[in-house]
Design an enzyme around this catalytic site. Structure first.
Site, PDB file in Angstrom:
ATOM      1  N   LYS A 100       0.032  -1.700   1.106  1.00 44.01           N
ATOM      2  CA  LYS A 100      -0.738  -0.633   0.454  1.00 44.01           C
ATOM      3  C   LYS A 100      -2.185  -0.583   0.928  1.00 44.01           C
ATOM      4  CE  LYS A 100       1.429   1.466  -1.462  1.00 44.01           C
ATOM      5  NZ  LYS A 100       2.394   2.437  -0.845  1.00 44.01           N
ATOM      6  N   HIS A 156       3.485  -7.250   7.521  1.00 41.37           N
ATOM      7  CA  HIS A 156       2.680  -7.636   6.370  1.00 41.37           C
ATOM      8  C   HIS A 156       2.523  -9.158   6.306  1.00 41.37           C
ATOM      9  CE1 HIS A 156       2.519  -3.631   4.808  1.00 41.37           C
ATOM     10  NE2 HIS A 156       3.747  -3.589   4.344  1.00 41.37           N
ATOM     11  N   SER A 174      -2.732   1.456  -5.899  1.00 39.79           N
ATOM     12  CA  SER A 174      -1.695   2.050  -5.061  1.00 39.79           C
ATOM     13  C   SER A 174      -0.362   1.336  -5.260  1.00 39.79           C
ATOM     14  CB  SER A 174      -2.122   1.984  -3.589  1.00 39.79           C
ATOM     15  OG  SER A 174      -1.151   2.580  -2.759  1.00 39.79           O
TER      16      SER A 174
END
Length: 286
Positions: A44, A99, A129
């Site tokens: 995010k 990630h 988010s």
């Protein structure tokens, strides 16, 4: 529990997206090529935005691929289960997404000439988010109260671990010539200037018209209308489109609309303690 998870080297991963075998492979057996480009973020933080930018730069502003191939096939999350069938078909230079924290990133990267673009975002906006994202992503259980998710995040229990450790880990590479870090807020403030800087880092020479095309087609409104970048093609059993859209606002500062004064003070106390030793001033701190 917000999602069904397992741990790998102390980091939480989702059972539906990852496995210990694949994580061990991408950390210890994945062959990084010298011309690979990795789009690395904490979730995010502008991941999909950077996928769009990097692919448009690769193709000199040509939108053919960006208008015909979904995000997750253009630049798959290389640590995920679905990516393993996609990576082998990527055309070099490969653009892959991750990630992963630096502690379990592909060891072969550090012996290569490959490059990393690391996008960092104000963690308050990351929290907001993510809070709205878990409402539509069906692998997550419903979180009714924002305070519950705020605690979950600040305790380091989110997928891919602690935001603080993720950022501090990757920022160890800030002076490495293979590493380029940029803030989500910089992209918002000056998208064209950011694209020019990224092109320079990648050694890509684009003329003004090509850069204009990159900027035009990576703008939030353009991406929101593009089925290949707005995740509307994801089936209902994965994303509940009735509860919101994947690309929600594309702004900075939305945290001010959700954090209470007490929550802001709570966050600031933890942030200052966790980040006190990092020798970096981030864009949102200026």
């Amino acid at each position: 529990m917000i999602y069904d998870y397992f741990t790998y080297n102390g980091i939480r991963f989702a059972n539906s997206l990852h496995s210990k075998d694949i994580l061990n492979y991408v950390e210890n057996g994945f062959d990084v090529l010298d011309d690979d480009v990795f789009n690395v973020t904490y979730p995010k933080s502008g991941t999909n935005w950077m996928i769009q930018i990097l692919n448009l730069i690769k193709h000199k502003g040509d939108v053919t691929l960006s208008n015909s191939v979904p995000f997750y096939e253009r630049s798959p999350w290389y640590e995920s289960i679905p990516a393993q069938t996609v990576i082998k078909d990527l055309v070099p230079p490969r653009i892959m997404t991750s990630h992963l924290p630096i502690s379990i990133f592909a060891k072969s990267f550090f012996k290569s000439k490959a490059k990393i673009i690391y996008t960092v975002r104000n963690p308050r906006d990351v929290i907001v988010s993510a809070f709205y994202f878990i409402k539509i992503f069906k692998m997550f259980s419903e979180v009714e109260h924002f305070q519950e998710y705020l605690d979950h995040f600040l305790q380091g229990n989110a997928m891919f671990g602690s935001w603080f450790e993720h950022v501090k880990g990757w920022m160890q590479m800030k002076d490495d010539s293979r590493f380029f870090f940029i803030a989500y807020e910089e992209l918002i403030q000056d998208l064209r200037g950011s694209v020019v800087r990224i092109c320079k880092f990648l050694g890509q020479e684009l003329d003004d018209a090509q850069i204009d095309s990159v900027v035009e087609h990576s703008a939030f409104t353009a991406m929101k209308e593009n089925k290949m970048s707005n995740w509307s093609l994801m089936p209902e059993e994965v994303l509940d489109h009735s509860k919101g859209s994947f690309l929600r606002k594309g702004i900075s500062g939305d945290w001010k609309n959700l954090f209470t004064v007490a929550q802001s003070e709570y966050f600031n106390k933890i942030y200052q303690e966790k980040m006190k030793d990092i020798n970096t001033t981030f864009y949102w701190e200026k």
